[in-house]
Design an enzyme around this catalytic site. Structure first.
Site, PDB file in Angstrom:
ATOM      1  N   ASP A   9      99.712  35.046  53.431  1.00  0.00           N
ATOM      2  CA  ASP A   9      99.217  35.709  54.623  1.00  0.00           C
ATOM      3  C   ASP A   9      98.612  34.626  55.534  1.00  0.00           C
ATOM      4  O   ASP A   9      98.411  33.483  55.096  1.00  0.00           O
ATOM      5  CB  ASP A   9      98.173  36.745  54.221  1.00  0.00           C
ATOM      6  CG  ASP A   9      97.700  37.573  55.401  1.00  0.00           C
ATOM      7  OD1 ASP A   9      98.507  37.827  56.311  1.00  0.00           O
ATOM      8  OD2 ASP A   9      96.516  37.949  55.426  1.00  0.00           O
ATOM      9  N   ASP A  11      96.082  35.264  58.843  1.00  0.00           N
ATOM     10  CA  ASP A  11      94.710  35.541  59.275  1.00  0.00           C
ATOM     11  C   ASP A  11      93.847  35.882  58.065  1.00  0.00           C
ATOM     12  O   ASP A  11      94.165  36.788  57.303  1.00  0.00           O
ATOM     13  CB  ASP A  11      94.709  36.694  60.271  1.00  0.00           C
ATOM     14  CG  ASP A  11      93.396  36.826  61.029  1.00  0.00           C
ATOM     15  OD1 ASP A  11      92.464  36.060  60.752  1.00  0.00           O
ATOM     16  OD2 ASP A  11      93.303  37.703  61.900  1.00  0.00           O
TER      17      ASP A  11
END
Length: 269
Positions: A9, A11
């Site tokens: 991922d 953020d």
């Protein structure tokens, strides 16, 4: 160096707001140096891979466009698999439109096979009305993701899931969501890296998307506490990550692969 590879991922794992998270630059540099396969996965359908490359460059992370797989790209892969000659009406911008054009997939305002909903700031009631009637006339409702909110520099804004919910209520039809934790996106990402299930390691900061999706597919899972999830939050979930780290800086590739063996799952760093 190994037979493992990473899905990451962005953020909350690489950066938080406008600040690079501790250890992110070193970790990504090590992946590139050691030629360990990896892909960044994002549930934001707005940016293109080139946009994301530019964004990470501002943080000092130099990666190629081939290292990004967005929910917009996954959505187009899904459409091509289901109906390669089909057409779509799109509520969204940027990344999803570019992905559709790059795939030479038909975009139309007349009797589409699919209504696609992604992120965007140009939503209006006219587009919702058009989409509602298309769905009532037989078009399939597809969500690039079901995230209800999106973080911004000012706080949050309604996410794709919030827009999709309005169409679901208005039509009585349920959307098919392609983004995390959908098995379609995560399995497609694994295949792009040429990895088996056992060779795949997902690193994320959100239990409901990153960890849940990877857990259900049998991937190795690593939760970092630099984003949305705290240790206290873990009590809410019946599924747990294989390993937990404060951030990417605490994650050492040299000893990680030994620790993700089955007998070491659900342990904590």
């Amino acid at each position: 160096m190994s037979n493992y590879g990473f899905l990451l991922d962005m953020d909350g794992v690489l950066y938080r707001g406008e600040k690079l998270i501790e250890g992110a630059q070193t970790f990504i540099s090590n992946l590139i140096e050691k030629k360990i396969p990896f892909l960044f996965l994002t549930n934001n359908s707005s940016p293109t891979p080139k946009d994301l490359k530019v964004k990470l460059k501002k943080f000092g992370l130099a990666v190629g466009v081939e290292h990004f797989y967005t929910c917009a790209m996954a959505t187009v892969d899904f459409l091509k698999l289901c109906n390669p000659e089909g057409t779509a009406y799109v509520i969204g911008e940027g990344g999803i439109l570019t992905a559709l054009h790059d795939a030479d997939y038909g975009i139309t305002t007349h009797d589409p096979d699919f209504v696609i909903v992604g992120e965007g700031r140009t939503l209006n009631y006219e587009s919702l009305e058009i989409a509602q009637n298309m769905i009532l006339n037989g078009a399939h409702l597809i969500a690039t993701n079901m995230d209800e909110t999106c973080p911004t520099s000012k706080g949050y804004r309604p996410g794709c899931g919030a827009l999709v919910a309005s169409l679901e209520r208005a039509t009585g039809k349920k959307a098919y969501s392609v983004g995390k934790p959908s098995p379609f996106m995560m399995r497609a990402a694994r295949k792009k890296l040429g990895l088996s299930t056992a060779q795949t390691i997902m690193i994320g900061d959100t239990m409901e998307t990153d960890i849940k999706g990877a857990f259900e597919l049998g991937f190795n899972t690593i939760l970092v506490l630099s984003g949305n999830t705290s240790k206290e939050d873990l009590k809410q979930y019946p599924y747990q990550p294989s390993l937990i780290f404060d951030n990417l800086g605490a994650l050492k590739i040299e000893d990680l692969f030994q620790r993700i063996s089955p007998e070491n799952k659900n342990s904590e760093a």
